[in-house]
Enzyme design. Structure first.
Site, mmCIF file in Angstrom:
data_model
loop_
_atom_site.group_PDB
_atom_site.id
_atom_site.type_symbol
_atom_site.label_atom_id
_atom_site.label_comp_id
_atom_site.label_asym_id
_atom_site.label_seq_id
_atom_site.Cartn_x
_atom_site.Cartn_y
_atom_site.Cartn_z
ATOM 1 C CB THR A 24 63.602 88.085 49.897
ATOM 2 O OG1 THR A 24 62.953 88.905 48.924
ATOM 3 C CG2 THR A 24 62.643 87.925 51.075
ATOM 4 C CG ASP A 25 64.758 94.627 48.406
ATOM 5 O OD1 ASP A 25 64.704 95.248 49.474
ATOM 6 O OD2 ASP A 25 64.532 95.149 47.305
ATOM 7 C CE LYS A 26 58.976 97.154 52.479
ATOM 8 N NZ LYS A 26 58.190 97.825 51.412
#
Length: 299
Positions: free
Chosen positions: A28-30
């Protein structure tokens, strides 16, 4: 997207969601995924001193002017007068980081964007890229014809380009090893509090030096021997319910990994906050920086 399709990992129809049933890892991206993407400047350091609300009045006007000049010109965002009936007189455009910095400069430092943009001519722009993590601009001031190079970017990257710094009284001091270590501790401290740390720096450019560059290979924005102007810490709070969602995935046997271009200390702080990293976990094994990752073998 094409690479994902080749790997048969692209889900375009709801009926294909069974494909996801065999997923063992979520990457996942932050920013905007684990966090709210509602960034706000919450810390400002000038030299080795943190400045709280209202303390800007005591700062040397020349240093403040340089910071405003850098913010106004070295940006991909914009400031407009608000046409809607809202609490704010201004509307800000650009990426969340740009909007946070512009909002801080306008509302806290009383920056007048339009006046500043008219007061200088831009000679050269170095756009931000994810490897260098900084952007630069070369300006010619209309009042005195002085040429200044301004840089903004990830604090640890910009700090390496500096040999001096301004304190709040406008005094230029040299960056020796001891002072450099103090600045690095400040940056790490902000990052450990899950703040994104951005630095501003500038240098006066000799017109003759610029002439030599023009003759050789075009104008280059000076990127060494800079003077550090200040550091800001930007807070991007975690989304409500993220920790519960991560725990649910882990309980189901799905490993959650976070990928971000942020400072390693900020990344760790957010990962702990979201439950991706556990307090007793060895981060040397579980946290890998991009440069190291790119040198791994495929296996």
């Amino acid at each position: 997207m094409k690479k994902m399709m080749v790997d048969q990992a692209m889900v375009r129809k709801l009926s294909a969601c069974e494909t996801m049933g065999s997923a063992t890892t979520i990457c996942t991206d932050k920013t905007g995924t684990l966090t709210l993407n509602q960034m706000k400047v919450t810390k400002f350091w000038l030299g080795l001193e943190p400045l709280e609300d209202g303390a800007y009045l005591n700062v040397d006007p020349f240093v403040l002017q340089l910071i405003k000049e850098g913010v106004a010109h070295n940006t991909t965002g914009g400031v407009h007068e608000s046409k809607s009936v809202s609490d704010s007189k201004f509307e800000f455009s650009g990426s969340p980081t740009e909007k946070a910095i512009l909002s801080w400069a306008v509302l806290e430092l009383n920056m007048e964007m339009e006046t500043l943009t008219k007061s200088c001519s831009i000679l050269q722009v170095e756009t931000f890229n994810s490897k260098k993590k900084r952007s630069g601009v070369l300006l010619k001031r209309n009042v005195d014809n002085k040429i200044n190079a301004h840089w903004k970017g990830a604090a640890e990257m910009v700090l390496r380009m500096c040999s001096k710094y301004y304190d709040a009284y406008g005094i230029v001091k040299y960056l020796d090893n001891e002072t450099m270590s103090k600045f690095e501790s400040i940056i790490q401290g902000m990052a450990a509090s899950s703040l994104r740390c951005i630095a501003f720096a500038y240098a006066e450019v000799d017109v003759q030096e610029l002439g030599d560059e023009r003759e050789n290979s075009g104008i280059v924005v000076k990127d060494n021997g800079l003077t550090l102007l200040g550091l800001v810490g930007i807070k991007d709070p975690c989304r409500p319910g993220v920790k519960t969602a991560v725990e649910a995935c882990q309980h189901a046997g799905v490993n959650v990994k976070m990928i971000t271009g942020d400072n390693i200390f900020t990344a760790k702080a957010i990962a702990f906050e979201c439950g991706i990293l556990q307090p007793n976990q060895d981060t040397d094994e579980t946290v890998v920086e991009g440069e190291q990752f790119r040198n791994f073998t495929h296996e």
